[in-house]
Design an enzyme around this catalytic site. Structure first.
Site, short mmCIF file in Angstrom:
data_model
loop_
_atom_site.label_atom_id
_atom_site.label_comp_id
_atom_site.label_asym_id
_atom_site.label_seq_id
_atom_site.Cartn_x
_atom_site.Cartn_y
_atom_site.Cartn_z
N ARG A 106 40.75 5.44 -37.30
CA ARG A 106 40.13 5.17 -38.74
C ARG A 106 40.54 6.31 -39.58
O ARG A 106 40.66 7.46 -39.54
CB ARG A 106 38.73 5.11 -38.97
CG ARG A 106 38.24 3.68 -37.97
CD ARG A 106 36.72 3.54 -38.06
NE ARG A 106 36.18 2.42 -37.24
CZ ARG A 106 35.04 2.12 -37.11
NH1 ARG A 106 34.10 2.73 -37.86
NH2 ARG A 106 34.76 1.16 -36.58
N ARG A 128 32.53 12.06 -36.75
CA ARG A 128 33.43 11.20 -37.51
C ARG A 128 34.85 11.90 -37.33
O ARG A 128 35.40 12.70 -38.06
CB ARG A 128 32.79 11.23 -39.06
CG ARG A 128 33.45 10.36 -39.82
CD ARG A 128 33.02 10.48 -41.43
NE ARG A 128 31.53 10.10 -41.27
CZ ARG A 128 30.75 9.23 -41.19
NH1 ARG A 128 31.58 7.94 -41.41
NH2 ARG A 128 29.39 8.82 -41.23
N GLU A 177 23.65 7.14 -36.36
CA GLU A 177 23.97 5.65 -36.16
C GLU A 177 24.96 5.87 -35.02
O GLU A 177 25.59 6.83 -34.71
CB GLU A 177 24.95 5.26 -37.09
CG GLU A 177 25.75 3.79 -36.62
CD GLU A 177 26.59 3.16 -37.65
OE1 GLU A 177 26.70 3.71 -38.87
OE2 GLU A 177 27.49 2.60 -37.28
N SER A 227 26.34 -0.29 -34.06
CA SER A 227 26.41 -1.48 -35.35
C SER A 227 26.42 -2.62 -34.79
O SER A 227 27.49 -2.92 -34.25
CB SER A 227 27.25 -1.00 -36.38
OG SER A 227 26.66 -1.54 -37.53
N ARG A 278 29.90 9.68 -29.93
CA ARG A 278 28.43 10.11 -30.29
C ARG A 278 27.70 10.04 -29.34
O ARG A 278 26.54 10.78 -29.03
CB ARG A 278 28.29 9.01 -31.58
CG ARG A 278 29.04 9.24 -32.74
CD ARG A 278 28.61 8.17 -33.83
NE ARG A 278 29.42 8.59 -35.01
CZ ARG A 278 29.12 8.19 -36.32
NH1 ARG A 278 28.02 7.18 -36.29
NH2 ARG A 278 29.76 8.45 -37.24
#
Length: 416
Positions: A261, A276, A348, A351, A388
């Site tokens: 990403r 991230r 988070e 999801s 994460r």
RNA sequence: GGAGAAGUGGGAGAGUGGUUGAAUCCGCGCCCCUGCUAAGGGUGUGUAGGAGCAAUCCUACCGAGGGUUCGAAUCCCUCCUUCUCCA
């Protein structure tokens, strides 16, 4: 994609739902109008085309019977000019409508709470209680560097910011987590699938990343190919254009891929550490179901992801996302947030979304219900984001001297 | 990288310019007949969009996209995929 038939049948109902997700009344009005325009253009074109077909047939008969064709030919040619013009009008209307429709997000479920940002998300429940530290817990990047597990500088040297390199136990833990998660998901009935990390435009349109979010994707130079931002894309598009037999549903899959990403909209956020990154490991769940069972499956997926965290003894909470936090394709989403004592907050880590038939309509994934072809429901969820999870293990399992306890369930994967 | 072949409906497989949305076989659905190691007969069987209460009709689709033509599954071009042979 939204249901254009619904646009005709129940414009007000549809508008109400889409406006909750921030779609403007102008856009909705425009959409309705463009849909009408296309319909009219189509009918006009088809009538002319029917005339053309009829006359061409007649032409064949004339020739066989040796009649004079000049007059007929003139009529056909005159009509053909009209056909061409009508086709042009129709095509234009089609392109405009498609561009418009493809950029409209999914309707949120009625059960999704209204909200303006993530503060309006609703906590569903907490699982496990964060432990009390007798010292000030460190953040994961400190621990990672201290233990020589992760090297952010060398990551930057190779590839720039938001990249890292893992060494020794850091690298082994990533691999152990991937295997642990895949095995865990398999035991829950998800079929393991290994998919390409590069996909074409059609696939990304199917799941909704394109056309709207091309800026977030890495494109392969000179080719209409992209690196996947999530395994959701290849896993869901596996069935693109297919009509799935009734008894094959539900299809439950799990797969591990790296995810790529650009994080274009996240400048300045989480620049430190591995929260991230431009490239990260993720184990994904994707389910394809009938609409009747999609809520059950949705809950199963949440439970699966949550249970992995519980098995790793990581405190977490489930959050129901509000309308503004909902992704483009999601009708409803539950996030799982893991406790990070170093950051002193929940972050988070998963999801899970039900897109209902939004992706199915775009990707044309259907099943046979008796004689009818019906769009399936597609669901996706991380189970889990590996980086994460590693962060959470480091922060939750740290000791005062900076050493980190390895979760029991991972030891078999580490020859311990 | 080079040479060649192929891509048709659930499957197999015809079809080289008009009545072919597509023969035939298999499979599958329904109906009938028959009765004992079991088959026979009939009939139906793609998707999407549109018109109509309905019967039905119209449009598009034979890997994808263009082109030629009054008219294309059928001819031409480009691309994709698969297979074979060569490097």
């Amino acid at each position: 994609m939204i249901d254009l038939k619904l646009l005709q049948k129940d414009f007000d109902g549809l508008s109400k739902k889409l406006m909750r997700k921030g779609v403007s009344a102008e856009l909705l009005g425009d959409l309705k109008e463009k849909n009408e325009t296309l319909k009219v253009a189509k009918v006009a074109f088809e009538e002319l085309q029917a005339a053309r077909n009829a006359m061409s047939k007649e032409f064949g008969v004339y020739k066989r019977e040796g009649k004079d064709i000049n007059e007929l030919k003139a009529r056909i040619e005159a009509n053909n000019l009209k056909v061409d013009a009508a086709l042009e009008v129709q095509r234009e209307a089609q392109v405009i409508l498609e561009a418009l429709a493809m950029s409209v997000p999914n309707m949120p479920d009625d059960s999704v709470p209204d909200g303006t940002d993530e503060n309006d998300n609703i906590e569903i429940k907490k699982v496990l209680t964060p432990k009390e530290f007798t010292f000030k817990p460190k953040e994961h990047w400190e621990l990672a560097e201290q233990n020589n597990w992760i090297d952010f500088e060398r990551g930057a040297k190779l590839s720039g910011s938001r990249f890292s390199v893992s060494f020794d136990m850091g690298a082994k833990l990533e691999r152990a987590l991937i295997n642990f998660m895949l095995n865990f998901n398999s035991k829950r009935g998800y079929h393991e699938v290994s998919v390409p990390h590069m996909v074409n435009r059609t696939a990304l349109e199917g799941t909704g990343q394109l056309p709207k979010f091309e800026n977030d994707l890495y494109k392969i130079e000179g080719q209409d190919m992209f690196l996947i931002p999530t395994a959701e894309v290849p896993l869901t598009n596996l069935f693109q254009g297919e009509i799935i037999p009734y008894d094959k549903l539900p299809i439950k899959m799990t797969g591990y891929t790296s995810c790529y990403r650009k994080e274009a909209g996240a400048a300045g956020r989480d620049t430190r550490g591995m929260i991230r990154q431009h490239q990260f490991h993720k184990v994904e769940l994707v389910c394809i179901t009938k609409s009747e069972t999609s809520d059950t499956i949705f809950n199963e997926m949440i439970e699966c992801a949550s249970d992995i965290l519980t098995a790793l003894e990581l405190p977490h909470r489930l959050m129901q996302l509000c309308t503004s936090d909902l992704g483009f394709g999601a009708a409803k989403t539950t996030d799982i947030e893991v406790w990070l004592p170093g950051q002193n907050q929940y972050r988070e880590i998963s999801s899970i979304s039900n897109t209902r038939d939004f992706q199915a309509r775009r990707a044309k994934i259907r099943y046979k219900d008796g004689k009818k072809n019906v769009f399936v429901n597609t669901l996706n969820g991380s189970s889990l984001a590996v980086g994460r999870t590693l962060v959470a293990i480091m922060e939750n399992n740290q000791n005062e001297d900076g050493s980190i306890d390895i979760p029991e369930v991972l030891k078999p994967y580490l020859d311990m």
